[in-house]
Design a protein around this motif. Structure first.
Motif: not given
Ligand SMILES: [Fe+2]
Length: 403
Positions: A286-292
């Protein structure tokens, strides 16, 4: 869970006499993973946790019907926004994708669930919107938008959407991606020391995890609990309410982690999805793509390259923000895409040029949030997802390429 917690009252030593105020003995229960050789907790019950009075098999056939391979092979786009809302976070799940390792569902719940124990594996509930309280034998966790809640296999619990104490002002409807593993869901091994502490390079650590608050005690007799096993669903009726734990300690308990507490790792040129990994399960991640910040080399192509994950199927749940790489594909907030092995996927034609133009105009960050699940065995398609499928999605890249 890698670290020790204690809640409520426990005796000085394991396995010694611990008495109730009336002089009787509390009933000690070990919840332990992998036989007796992995994480565990000891719980102290007012009543024997073994006392059941009835067992009834529930008809689970409808939930399993109509699950088919992704054939003919196609990338898929499901619109969770079109799934009916209502029901609870256990029985109101719409199964979308499944294989022998993991089942992925969506729920938009507005009602409390009954008591439930998943004995087939851990669950990760990702709350996209709304709020909900997890009540369990270990205590309660108030969850809000962006929380992953990891519920270990065997935990008796229930979900109450919109429960008091969760983030104020949220709508009562709890929209959630539900990930049921056939095993354990844990932080990636490479984030941990040999003794289980989060290392400095990990994108989150112990301070970001929220465990249950103190013991939760409820009164009741002849209390039904739905128990999911690999064989289906059984309703066990307990002689006493399972929430009769006065104290527990150990390293096994449910916990919450908010996606906003994930510290994104960025590179000068584009970093692949493993930098976004948040949890691992048996044969999936499970991966989290976050603001960056966008990749910052002056020559960088700052969105994903076309890629073919030859050993995995990739599911992406678009949670929030503006997904630049997918403009023109029909994908929006609440969408779920499936990019299977056998198919090369990547940004929509023209997306790279658009992002480079944006960089030139000073847009150097991305505000996208997404949850990705990569599975190492093909995902099968369940009817609920297929009913919301966008039939044109597979051709969206060629449409854009040909103008
Ligand atoms: Fe991908």
């Amino acid at each position: 869970m890698p670290y020790y917690r204690v809640a409520g009252e426990i005796p000085r030593k394991r396995h010694v006499r611990f008495r109730r105020p009336d002089g009787g003995l509390y009933a000690e229960e070990l919840m332990g993973e992998e036989g007796f050789v992995s994480d565990s907790s000891l719980l102290y019950h007012a009543h024997p946790p073994t006392a059941i009075v009835k067992s009834e098999g529930l008809d689970d056939a409808a939930a399993e019907a109509g699950i088919v391979p992704n054939h003919p092979l196609m990338p898929r786009h499901f619109r969770t926004q079109e799934l009916p809302g209502g029901g609870d976070l256990v029985l109101g799940r719409h199964l979308l994708l499944a294989n022998d390792d993991v089942r992925i569902s969506f729920a938009a719940a507005d009602a409390p669930s009954g008591l439930y124990r998943n004995s087939a594996g851990d669950e990760a509930i990702y709350l996209r919107s709304g709020c909900a309280r997890l009540e369990s034998v270990y205590g309660s966790i108030d969850a809000g938008a962006g929380d992953y809640v990891i519920v270990p296999r065997g935990t008796i619990h229930r979900w109450i959407p919109g429960a008091a104490g969760a983030a104020g002002g949220e709508p009562a409807l709890a929209q959630a991606l539900v990930i049921e593993a056939r095993g354990h869901i844990r932080p990636p091994r490479r984030y941990l020391s040999q003794f289980g502490q989060f290392l400095e390079h990990a994108p989150y650590c112990e301070r970001d995890l929220r465990g249950p608050d103190g013991p939760l005690v409820a009164e009741g007799e002849d209390v039904p609990v739905m128990v999911r096993t690999r064989g289906g669903m059984t309703r066990l009726t307990y002689a006493y309410h399972p929430f009769d734990v006065v104290g527990w300690d150990g390293c096994l308990y449910p916990y919450a982690f908010n996606i906003a507490d994930f510290e994104p790792i960025v590179k000068r040129t584009h970093a692949p999805p493993p930098v976004h990994q948040t949890f691992e399960g048996p044969n999936f991640v499970i991966c989290s793509f976050c603001p960056r910040p966008l990749d910052f080399d002056p020559e960088a192509v700052p969105i994903p390259y076309n890629h073919h994950n030859v050993d995995s199927d990739e599911m992406m749940f678009y949670v929030a923000g503006d997904y630049s790489a997918r403009k023109g594909s029909g994908v929006g907030i609440g969408s779920i895409t499936l990019h299977p092995s056998g198919f090369t996927h990547g940004p929509q034609p023209g997306a790279v040029e658009a992002v480079i133009r944006g960089l030139d105009e000073g847009r150097t960050t991305t505000d996208e949030t997404a949850v990705m699940i990569d599975t190492f065995r093909p995902l099968l398609l369940a009817p609920a997802g297929r009913r919301t499928e966008d039939p044109e999605y597979a051709w969206s890249w060629s449409r854009a390429a040909r103008g």
